[in-house]
Design a protein around this motif. Structure first.
Motif, PDB file in Angstrom:
ATOM      1  N   PRO A   1       0.825  -1.437   0.083  1.00 14.73           N
ATOM      2  CA  PRO A   1       0.070   0.141  -0.177  1.00 14.73           C
ATOM      3  C   PRO A   1       0.882   1.301   0.080  1.00 14.73           C
ATOM      4  CG  PRO A   1       0.051  -0.813   2.035  1.00 14.73           C
ATOM      5  CD  PRO A   1       0.726  -1.888   1.337  1.00 14.73           C
ATOM      6  N   ARG A   2       0.400   2.444  -0.526  1.00  8.48           N
ATOM      7  CA  ARG A   2       1.271   3.651  -0.676  1.00  8.48           C
ATOM      8  C   ARG A   2       0.998   4.463   0.480  1.00  8.48           C
ATOM      9  NH1 ARG A   2       0.178   7.049  -4.106  1.00  8.48           N
ATOM     10  NH2 ARG A   2      -1.879   6.339  -5.356  1.00  8.48           N
ATOM     11  N   ASP A   3      -0.181   4.330   1.392  1.00  2.00           N
ATOM     12  CA  ASP A   3      -0.587   4.951   2.583  1.00  2.00           C
ATOM     13  C   ASP A   3      -0.715   3.941   3.726  1.00  2.00           C
ATOM     14  OD1 ASP A   3      -1.437   6.598   4.511  1.00  2.00           O
ATOM     15  OD2 ASP A   3      -3.237   7.114   3.464  1.00  2.00           O
ATOM     16  N   SER A   4       0.183   4.184   4.542  1.00  2.00           N
ATOM     17  CA  SER A   4       0.417   3.142   5.787  1.00  2.00           C
ATOM     18  C   SER A   4       0.430   4.049   7.048  1.00  2.00           C
ATOM     19  CB  SER A   4       1.551   2.226   5.840  1.00  2.00           C
ATOM     20  OG  SER A   4       1.586   1.213   4.826  1.00  2.00           O
ATOM     21  N   LYS A   5      -0.655   4.282   7.802  1.00  2.00           N
ATOM     22  CA  LYS A   5      -0.628   5.034   8.904  1.00  2.00           C
ATOM     23  C   LYS A   5      -0.933   4.015  10.243  1.00  2.00           C
ATOM     24  CE  LYS A   5      -4.508   7.541   9.250  1.00  2.00           C
ATOM     25  NZ  LYS A   5      -5.211   8.785   9.098  1.00  2.00           N
ATOM     26  N   ILE A   6      -0.141   4.373  11.234  1.00  3.91           N
ATOM     27  CA  ILE A   6      -0.318   3.393  12.372  1.00  3.91           C
ATOM     28  C   ILE A   6      -0.473   4.366  13.517  1.00  3.91           C
ATOM     29  CG2 ILE A   6       1.539   1.898  11.493  1.00  3.91           C
ATOM     30  CD1 ILE A   6       3.553   2.915  13.331  1.00  3.91           C
ATOM     31  N   PRO A   7      -1.172   3.794  14.518  1.00  6.88           N
ATOM     32  CA  PRO A   7      -1.704   4.569  15.710  1.00  6.88           C
ATOM     33  C   PRO A   7      -0.292   4.780  16.699  1.00  6.88           C
ATOM     34  CG  PRO A   7      -2.132   2.220  16.116  1.00  6.88           C
ATOM     35  CD  PRO A   7      -1.987   2.383  14.693  1.00  6.88           C
ATOM     36  N   CYS A   8      -0.383   6.078  17.472  1.00  6.85           N
ATOM     37  CA  CYS A   8       0.573   6.298  18.282  1.00  6.85           C
ATOM     38  C   CYS A   8       0.144   6.124  19.615  1.00  6.85           C
ATOM     39  CB  CYS A   8       0.700   7.906  18.179  1.00  6.85           C
ATOM     40  SG  CYS A   8       1.209   8.569  16.506  1.00  6.85           S
ATOM     41  N   LYS A   9       0.681   6.078  20.720  1.00  7.54           N
ATOM     42  CA  LYS A   9       0.308   6.054  22.008  1.00  7.54           C
ATOM     43  C   LYS A   9       1.130   6.757  22.817  1.00  7.54           C
ATOM     44  CE  LYS A   9       0.565   2.140  25.537  1.00  7.54           C
ATOM     45  NZ  LYS A   9       1.082   1.016  25.904  1.00  7.54           N
ATOM     46  N   LEU A  10       0.411   7.417  24.117  1.00  5.56           N
ATOM     47  CA  LEU A  10       0.765   8.066  24.860  1.00  5.56           C
ATOM     48  C   LEU A  10       1.576   7.450  26.156  1.00  5.56           C
ATOM     49  CD1 LEU A  10       1.432  11.205  26.119  1.00  5.56           C
ATOM     50  CD2 LEU A  10      -0.777  10.585  27.426  1.00  5.56           C
ATOM     51  N   ILE A  11       2.883   7.555  26.353  1.00 10.24           N
ATOM     52  CA  ILE A  11       3.467   7.012  27.460  1.00 10.24           C
ATOM     53  C   ILE A  11       3.416   8.036  28.776  1.00 10.24           C
ATOM     54  CG2 ILE A  11       5.627   6.023  28.389  1.00 10.24           C
ATOM     55  CD1 ILE A  11       4.483   4.696  25.835  1.00 10.24           C
ATOM     56  N   LYS A  12       2.724   7.594  29.732  1.00  6.98           N
ATOM     57  CA  LYS A  12       2.647   8.525  30.749  1.00  6.98           C
ATOM     58  C   LYS A  12       3.683   8.386  31.899  1.00  6.98           C
ATOM     59  CE  LYS A  12      -2.534   7.967  30.055  1.00  6.98           C
ATOM     60  NZ  LYS A  12      -3.757   7.817  30.686  1.00  6.98           N
ATOM     61  N   ARG A  13       4.054   9.503  32.110  1.00  7.41           N
ATOM     62  CA  ARG A  13       5.015   9.636  33.203  1.00  7.41           C
ATOM     63  C   ARG A  13       4.651  10.752  34.178  1.00  7.41           C
ATOM     64  NH1 ARG A  13       8.272   9.197  28.577  1.00  7.41           N
ATOM     65  NH2 ARG A  13       9.317   6.945  28.225  1.00  7.41           N
ATOM     66  N   CYS A  14       5.390  11.721  34.613  1.00  7.41           N
ATOM     67  CA  CYS A  14       5.102  12.505  35.667  1.00  7.41           C
ATOM     68  C   CYS A  14       4.420  13.898  35.256  1.00  7.41           C
ATOM     69  CB  CYS A  14       6.293  12.723  36.493  1.00  7.41           C
ATOM     70  SG  CYS A  14       7.191  10.941  37.113  1.00  7.41           S
ATOM     71  N   THR A  15       4.342  14.398  34.110  1.00  6.04           N
ATOM     72  CA  THR A  15       4.161  15.598  33.809  1.00  6.04           C
ATOM     73  C   THR A  15       2.698  15.741  33.377  1.00  6.04           C
ATOM     74  OG1 THR A  15       4.671  15.342  31.455  1.00  6.04           O
ATOM     75  CG2 THR A  15       6.349  16.381  32.852  1.00  6.04           C
ATOM     76  N   THR A  16       1.908  14.673  33.583  1.00  8.30           N
ATOM     77  CA  THR A  16       0.364  14.561  33.313  1.00  8.30           C
ATOM     78  C   THR A  16      -0.310  13.902  34.384  1.00  8.30           C
ATOM     79  OG1 THR A  16       0.622  12.610  32.182  1.00  8.30           O
ATOM     80  CG2 THR A  16       0.794  14.368  30.922  1.00  8.30           C
ATOM     81  N   ASP A  17      -1.568  14.390  34.656  1.00  6.63           N
ATOM     82  CA  ASP A  17      -2.602  14.114  35.815  1.00  6.63           C
ATOM     83  C   ASP A  17      -3.727  13.262  35.051  1.00  6.63           C
ATOM     84  OD1 ASP A  17      -3.749  16.062  34.729  1.00  6.63           O
ATOM     85  OD2 ASP A  17      -3.840  17.313  36.438  1.00  6.63           O
ATOM     86  N   PHE A  18      -3.826  12.838  34.016  1.00  7.45           N
ATOM     87  CA  PHE A  18      -4.684  12.087  33.408  1.00  7.45           C
ATOM     88  C   PHE A  18      -4.103  10.676  33.051  1.00  7.45           C
ATOM     89  CE2 PHE A  18      -2.961  14.814  30.036  1.00  7.45           C
ATOM     90  CZ  PHE A  18      -2.437  14.057  29.171  1.00  7.45           C
TER      91      PHE A  18
END
Length: 335
Positions: free
Chosen positions: A318-335
């Protein structure tokens, strides 16, 4: 005369031309004769792309990136080179910077080396959407060799794109900040590339979907230098923000240093996210929550697709390959 020209003259796809060159039974004799006649008329000699792994292969891949000192690009280049060696290929690396004339010069240089394929690392090669002329050199290169774009998207025959879903990742992060009560979210960015534009659109869409205004004074473009970001934020006393969405970890670390200078508590007073999940995210104090845009996965996918194409299996890729990203939660977020 190249495979792209032959395909246009014959009114078929480049995949069909490749199959004709390889005498594939999947092409009718009528089409084979038509394509072969056009090749003979124009003195076309099939290259490695048309023939798969033919005898004239240089077993060399060109790689371009704007700046190999950038953590994301350095990781990508190192992984690409390692994987190519596994397949018996060498590489030629060109660090082009961001000037248009230099990018075009290096494409010409690599094509003159008779590379088998060209890999472009960085969304800067996909343009910024404001001028099609800025990406014409990429389209021209794709007429000669297959082009693989990592971290950007360009709709063009013989250009194969692998990139993370930056839009959704930024939409999700911004939405979660809003749902935790954040009202004034600063968008920190250092470019107008394809990837940066996708992140901006995700940020703005999240604000709108939650009934918040999109404010120009909360979109700040700065150089990706940690201390520069800190100093600019300290100087901009007119800025009023309770959270930061940064398009790169370096920008986010600059925001952390700003917060430390102001004696702000993180994440209570200021919630911050970065992008790329680089080494900076765990070197900072506190450690940074960052979006992992799966650089190694994108590189593996690119090499896998490239090998298929160089073996003549164009229709499988395929000419268009989009993959999902993932938030790696550490100490600078509260959600």
């Amino acid at each position: 005369m190249n495979i792209y020209d032959i395909a246009q003259l014959a009114g078929v796809s480049i995949a069909t031309v490749s199959r004709v060159v390889n005498d594939s039974p999947r092409v009718s004799e009528k089409t084979k004769n038509k394509v072969r006649a056009i090749m003979d008329e124009n003195g076309y000699t099939p290259n490695v792309f048309a023939r798969g792994l033919g005898l004239d292969s240089m077993k060399t891949i060109g790689i371009m990136c704007p700046d190999v000192s950038d953590a994301y690009m350095a990781t990508a280049v190192a992984h690409l080179e390692s994987r190519m060696h596994e397949h018996g290929y060498d590489c030629i690396l060109c660090c082009t910077g961001y000037e248009q004339s230099v990018k075009e010069k290096y494409v010409s240089l690599l094509l003159a080396k008779r590379i088998d394929a060209l890999i472009m690392v960085g969304s800067v090669y996909a343009g910024s959407g404001d001028s099609d002329s800025l990406i014409q050199y990429v389209r021209d290169a794709a007429k000669t060799v297959p082009v693989f774009l990592i971290n950007g998207y360009l709709d063009n025959e013989n250009v194969y794109c692998a990139y993370g879903d930056d839009y959704k990742a930024t939409f999700d992060v911004t939405s979660q900040m809003i749902e935790r009560g954040r009202k004034r979210i600063l968008f920190l960015c250092d470019s107008h590339s394809y990837s940066a534009t996708q992140k901006l659109e995700g940020y703005e869409a999240a604000l709108k979907s939650h009934g918040l205004p999109v404010l120009g004074d909360l979109k700040l473009y700065v150089k990706n230098k940690i201390h520069s970001v800190r100093d600019i934020l300290l100087e901009r006393r007119d800025l009023n923000f309770d959270s930061v969405v940064a398009t790169d970890d370096g920008l986010a670390v600059g925001a952390i240093k700003y917060a430390n200078s102001k004696l702000l508590k993180i994440p209570e007073d200021l919630c911050i996210t970065g992008f790329n999940n680089s080494a900076l995210s765990i070197c900072s104090d506190p450690e940074l929550s960052s979006v992992d845009n799966k650089v190694e996965e994108l590189c593996n996918l690119t090499i896998s697709n490239m090998m298929k194409i160089l073996h003549g299996n164009v229709e499988e890729v395929p000419r268009d390959s989009k993959i999902p990203c993932k938030l790696i939660k550490r100490c600078t977020t509260d959600f």
